[in-house]
Design a protein around this motif. Structure first.
Motif, PDB file in Angstrom:
ATOM      1  N   VAL A 118       0.824  -1.216   0.000  1.00  0.00           N
ATOM      2  CA  VAL A 118       0.000   0.000   0.000  1.00  0.00           C
ATOM      3  C   VAL A 118       0.855   1.262   0.000  1.00  0.00           C
ATOM      4  CG1 VAL A 118      -1.647   1.359   1.345  1.00  0.00           C
ATOM      5  CG2 VAL A 118      -2.105  -1.055   0.894  1.00  0.00           C
ATOM      6  N   PRO A 119       1.848   1.405   0.893  1.00  0.00           N
ATOM      7  CA  PRO A 119       2.648   2.640   0.834  1.00  0.00           C
ATOM      8  C   PRO A 119       3.457   2.775  -0.447  1.00  0.00           C
ATOM      9  CG  PRO A 119       3.538   1.106   2.467  1.00  0.00           C
ATOM     10  CD  PRO A 119       2.220   0.566   2.048  1.00  0.00           C
ATOM     11  N   ARG A 120       3.860   1.675  -1.041  1.00  0.00           N
ATOM     12  CA  ARG A 120       4.637   1.742  -2.278  1.00  0.00           C
ATOM     13  C   ARG A 120       3.773   2.190  -3.451  1.00  0.00           C
ATOM     14  NH1 ARG A 120       7.310  -1.200   1.199  1.00  0.00           N
ATOM     15  NH2 ARG A 120       9.580  -1.432   0.979  1.00  0.00           N
ATOM     16  N   PHE A 121       2.565   1.654  -3.551  1.00  0.00           N
ATOM     17  CA  PHE A 121       1.677   2.134  -4.606  1.00  0.00           C
ATOM     18  C   PHE A 121       1.270   3.582  -4.359  1.00  0.00           C
ATOM     19  CE2 PHE A 121       1.065  -2.414  -5.559  1.00  0.00           C
ATOM     20  CZ  PHE A 121       1.083  -2.373  -6.947  1.00  0.00           C
ATOM     21  N   ALA A 122       1.053   3.945  -3.113  1.00  0.00           N
ATOM     22  CA  ALA A 122       0.662   5.318  -2.791  1.00  0.00           C
ATOM     23  C   ALA A 122       1.749   6.315  -3.190  1.00  0.00           C
ATOM     24  CB  ALA A 122       0.355   5.434  -1.303  1.00  0.00           C
ATOM     25  N   ALA A 123       3.000   5.914  -3.060  1.00  0.00           N
ATOM     26  CA  ALA A 123       4.119   6.816  -3.367  1.00  0.00           C
ATOM     27  C   ALA A 123       4.480   6.833  -4.849  1.00  0.00           C
ATOM     28  CB  ALA A 123       5.342   6.405  -2.550  1.00  0.00           C
ATOM     29  N   ALA A 124       4.027   5.849  -5.610  1.00  0.00           N
ATOM     30  CA  ALA A 124       4.403   5.737  -7.020  1.00  0.00           C
ATOM     31  C   ALA A 124       3.578   6.684  -7.890  1.00  0.00           C
ATOM     32  CB  ALA A 124       4.212   4.306  -7.501  1.00  0.00           C
ATOM     33  N   PRO A 125       4.153   7.201  -8.990  1.00  0.00           N
ATOM     34  CA  PRO A 125       3.362   7.983  -9.943  1.00  0.00           C
ATOM     35  C   PRO A 125       2.177   7.162 -10.445  1.00  0.00           C
ATOM     36  CG  PRO A 125       5.700   8.173 -10.421  1.00  0.00           C
ATOM     37  CD  PRO A 125       5.566   7.102  -9.386  1.00  0.00           C
ATOM     38  N   ARG A 126       1.008   7.819 -10.540  1.00  0.00           N
ATOM     39  CA  ARG A 126      -0.216   7.116 -10.942  1.00  0.00           C
ATOM     40  C   ARG A 126      -0.313   6.984 -12.460  1.00  0.00           C
ATOM     41  NH1 ARG A 126      -4.807   7.323  -7.809  1.00  0.00           N
ATOM     42  NH2 ARG A 126      -6.037   8.196  -9.513  1.00  0.00           N
ATOM     43  N   PRO A 127      -0.757   5.844 -12.951  1.00  0.00           N
ATOM     44  CA  PRO A 127      -1.042   5.727 -14.382  1.00  0.00           C
ATOM     45  C   PRO A 127      -2.111   6.722 -14.812  1.00  0.00           C
ATOM     46  CG  PRO A 127      -0.977   3.561 -13.347  1.00  0.00           C
ATOM     47  CD  PRO A 127      -0.963   4.569 -12.238  1.00  0.00           C
ATOM     48  N   SER A 128      -1.963   7.267 -15.999  1.00  0.00           N
ATOM     49  CA  SER A 128      -2.924   8.211 -16.544  1.00  0.00           C
ATOM     50  C   SER A 128      -3.760   7.543 -17.631  1.00  0.00           C
ATOM     51  CB  SER A 128      -2.204   9.431 -17.130  1.00  0.00           C
ATOM     52  OG  SER A 128      -3.099  10.226 -17.879  1.00  0.00           O
ATOM     53  N   ALA A 129      -5.066   7.751 -17.567  1.00  0.00           N
ATOM     54  CA  ALA A 129      -5.951   7.223 -18.601  1.00  0.00           C
ATOM     55  C   ALA A 129      -5.719   7.905 -19.935  1.00  0.00           C
ATOM     56  CB  ALA A 129      -7.406   7.397 -18.171  1.00  0.00           C
ATOM     57  N   HIS A 130      -5.038   9.056 -19.932  1.00  0.00           N
ATOM     58  CA  HIS A 130      -4.838   9.845 -21.150  1.00  0.00           C
ATOM     59  C   HIS A 130      -3.419   9.723 -21.697  1.00  0.00           C
ATOM     60  CE1 HIS A 130      -8.725  11.748 -20.319  1.00  0.00           C
ATOM     61  NE2 HIS A 130      -8.327  11.801 -19.072  1.00  0.00           N
ATOM     62  N   ASP A 131      -2.588   8.894 -21.091  1.00  0.00           N
ATOM     63  CA  ASP A 131      -1.202   8.750 -21.522  1.00  0.00           C
ATOM     64  C   ASP A 131      -1.152   8.003 -22.855  1.00  0.00           C
ATOM     65  OD1 ASP A 131       1.501   8.321 -21.834  1.00  0.00           O
ATOM     66  OD2 ASP A 131       1.844   7.666 -19.774  1.00  0.00           O
ATOM     67  N   PRO A 132      -0.647   8.626 -23.934  1.00  0.00           N
ATOM     68  CA  PRO A 132      -0.575   7.920 -25.220  1.00  0.00           C
ATOM     69  C   PRO A 132       0.543   6.887 -25.264  1.00  0.00           C
ATOM     70  CG  PRO A 132       0.405  10.081 -25.425  1.00  0.00           C
ATOM     71  CD  PRO A 132      -0.175  10.016 -24.043  1.00  0.00           C
ATOM     72  N   GLY A 133       1.437   6.951 -24.281  1.00  0.00           N
ATOM     73  CA  GLY A 133       2.517   5.971 -24.188  1.00  0.00           C
ATOM     74  C   GLY A 133       2.430   5.211 -22.881  1.00  0.00           C
ATOM     75  N   ASP A 134       3.585   4.818 -22.346  1.00  0.00           N
ATOM     76  CA  ASP A 134       3.608   4.011 -21.134  1.00  0.00           C
ATOM     77  C   ASP A 134       4.343   4.682 -19.973  1.00  0.00           C
ATOM     78  OD1 ASP A 134       2.273   2.003 -22.507  1.00  0.00           O
ATOM     79  OD2 ASP A 134       4.118   0.999 -23.105  1.00  0.00           O
ATOM     80  N   ALA A 135       4.772   5.925 -20.152  1.00  0.00           N
ATOM     81  CA  ALA A 135       5.632   6.552 -19.145  1.00  0.00           C
ATOM     82  C   ALA A 135       4.997   6.590 -17.766  1.00  0.00           C
ATOM     83  CB  ALA A 135       6.016   7.965 -19.602  1.00  0.00           C
ATOM     84  N   SER A 136       3.727   6.985 -17.697  1.00  0.00           N
ATOM     85  CA  SER A 136       3.080   7.093 -16.388  1.00  0.00           C
ATOM     86  C   SER A 136       2.680   5.737 -15.813  1.00  0.00           C
ATOM     87  CB  SER A 136       1.847   8.001 -16.476  1.00  0.00           C
ATOM     88  OG  SER A 136       0.823   7.400 -17.256  1.00  0.00           O
ATOM     89  N   TRP A 137       2.777   4.700 -16.620  1.00  0.00           N
ATOM     90  CA  TRP A 137       2.354   3.365 -16.193  1.00  0.00           C
ATOM     91  C   TRP A 137       3.502   2.527 -15.643  1.00  0.00           C
ATOM     92  CZ3 TRP A 137      -2.689   1.084 -17.181  1.00  0.00           C
ATOM     93  CH2 TRP A 137      -3.622   2.032 -17.620  1.00  0.00           C
ATOM     94  N   THR A 138       4.716   2.961 -15.858  1.00  0.00           N
ATOM     95  CA  THR A 138       5.878   2.132 -15.544  1.00  0.00           C
ATOM     96  C   THR A 138       5.972   1.781 -14.069  1.00  0.00           C
ATOM     97  OG1 THR A 138       7.098   3.075 -17.400  1.00  0.00           O
ATOM     98  CG2 THR A 138       8.388   2.002 -15.676  1.00  0.00           C
ATOM     99  N   ALA A 139       5.783   2.742 -13.189  1.00  0.00           N
ATOM    100  CA  ALA A 139       5.976   2.488 -11.759  1.00  0.00           C
ATOM    101  C   ALA A 139       4.985   1.459 -11.226  1.00  0.00           C
ATOM    102  CB  ALA A 139       5.867   3.793 -10.980  1.00  0.00           C
ATOM    103  N   TRP A 140       3.707   1.587 -11.574  1.00  0.00           N
ATOM    104  CA  TRP A 140       2.721   0.609 -11.100  1.00  0.00           C
ATOM    105  C   TRP A 140       2.965  -0.760 -11.732  1.00  0.00           C
ATOM    106  CZ3 TRP A 140      -2.561   0.988  -8.726  1.00  0.00           C
ATOM    107  CH2 TRP A 140      -2.632   2.064  -7.832  1.00  0.00           C
ATOM    108  N   ARG A 141       3.335  -0.785 -13.000  1.00  0.00           N
ATOM    109  CA  ARG A 141       3.631  -2.073 -13.649  1.00  0.00           C
ATOM    110  C   ARG A 141       4.777  -2.792 -12.934  1.00  0.00           C
ATOM    111  NH1 ARG A 141       3.863  -1.182 -20.188  1.00  0.00           N
ATOM    112  NH2 ARG A 141       1.625  -1.098 -20.639  1.00  0.00           N
ATOM    113  N   GLU A 142       5.812  -2.056 -12.560  1.00  0.00           N
ATOM    114  CA  GLU A 142       6.953  -2.683 -11.891  1.00  0.00           C
ATOM    115  C   GLU A 142       6.568  -3.208 -10.510  1.00  0.00           C
ATOM    116  OE1 GLU A 142      10.021   0.254 -12.023  1.00  0.00           O
ATOM    117  OE2 GLU A 142      10.572  -0.215 -14.117  1.00  0.00           O
TER     118      GLU A 142
END
Length: 243
Positions: free
Chosen positions: A158-182
């Motif tokens: 929970v604290p790790r996901f809370a501290a990670a950048p959030r994925p964006s529904a509007h991101d045309p790439g994967d940059a904002s998704w990397t932290a949660w994916r990892e």
């Protein structure tokens, strides 16, 4: 132990992020996310070939996502028992707990995410209760919605996901998704660690139980992005189902 992780931020451009981790017997057949159900047009999810339902369903037109976890309590009578896999389809399609006789279902937790927030229904075989998640990062497991100090997995992630950048529904790439994916790849924990998100167990009968897939969905106010990983633990195995 299936797991749902939800990040709720009502003021954000992407108000809700939801991750679903499915744990199941390795030999239970399934197919990846698609529009598998003619009776539920528009719904996208993975198909459980054994029972015909799903563990997570998305309705991109709303947008809305529903996820199911097995619960704890009194099982349904064998002569009337129905698969719980139809519940996410019905919830995603109609936006609430299905109006039906819940006594035909074994205990469950049903999570429903919309841009306006995340609701949960808990059925223990006798009573149904409802919660609405407040802003923040939350984890739901087979015991229900748990506090970070209530379980090793919650305390670690929970604290790790809370501290990670959030994925964006509007991101045309994967940059904002990397932290949660990892993090969803397991954060480096062994599969046998009591804190592990990606798990694997060899049972006494020789069968294998463990994490079979991971789903990550970001809900914007009028859009939805749906990513899927059929090889849990491998951050490179992600693909985008809906954008």
């Amino acid at each position: 132990m299936c797991t749902v992780i939800a990040g709720v931020d009502p003021g954000a451009e992407t108000p809700v992020v939801l991750a679903g981790i499915r744990d199941e017997m390795a030999d239970r057949p399934w197919r990846g996310p698609a529009a598998h159900w003619p009776g539920h047009p528009g719904l996208i999810g993975g198909l459980d070939l054994e029972a015909g339902g799903t563990w997570l369903a998305a309705e991109p037109a709303v947008p809305r996502v529903a996820a199911l976890l097995n619960g704890v309590g009194r099982p349904a009578p064998p002569e009337t028992r129905r698969s719980r896999g139809d519940l996410p389809l019905r919830a995603a399609g109609h936006g609430g707990l299905p109006e039906t006789d819940l006594s035909v279902y074994d205990p469950f937790h049903l999570v429903l995410a919309e841009p306006g927030g995340v609701r949960l229904w808990h059925w223990d075989g006798e009573d149904v209760t409802e919660d609405k998640l407040p802003p923040g990062t939350h984890i739901v497991v087979n015991d229900g919605w748990v506090a970070p100090d209530a379980a090793p997995r919650a305390g670690w992630f929970v604290p790790r996901f809370a501290a990670a950048p959030r994925p964006s529904a509007h991101d045309p790439g994967d940059a904002s998704w990397t932290a949660w994916r990892e993090l969803l790849a397991g954060d480096g924990l062994p599969v046998t660690d009591p804190r592990a998100l990606v798990v694997r167990r060899e049972l006494d009968d020789g069968r294998v139980w463990g994490t079979s897939s991971v789903t990550l969905v970001a809900l914007g106010r009028d859009t939805l992005r749906y990513d899927f990983c059929p090889c849990p633990g491998d951050p490179s195995a992600w693909s985008t189902v809906l954008r």
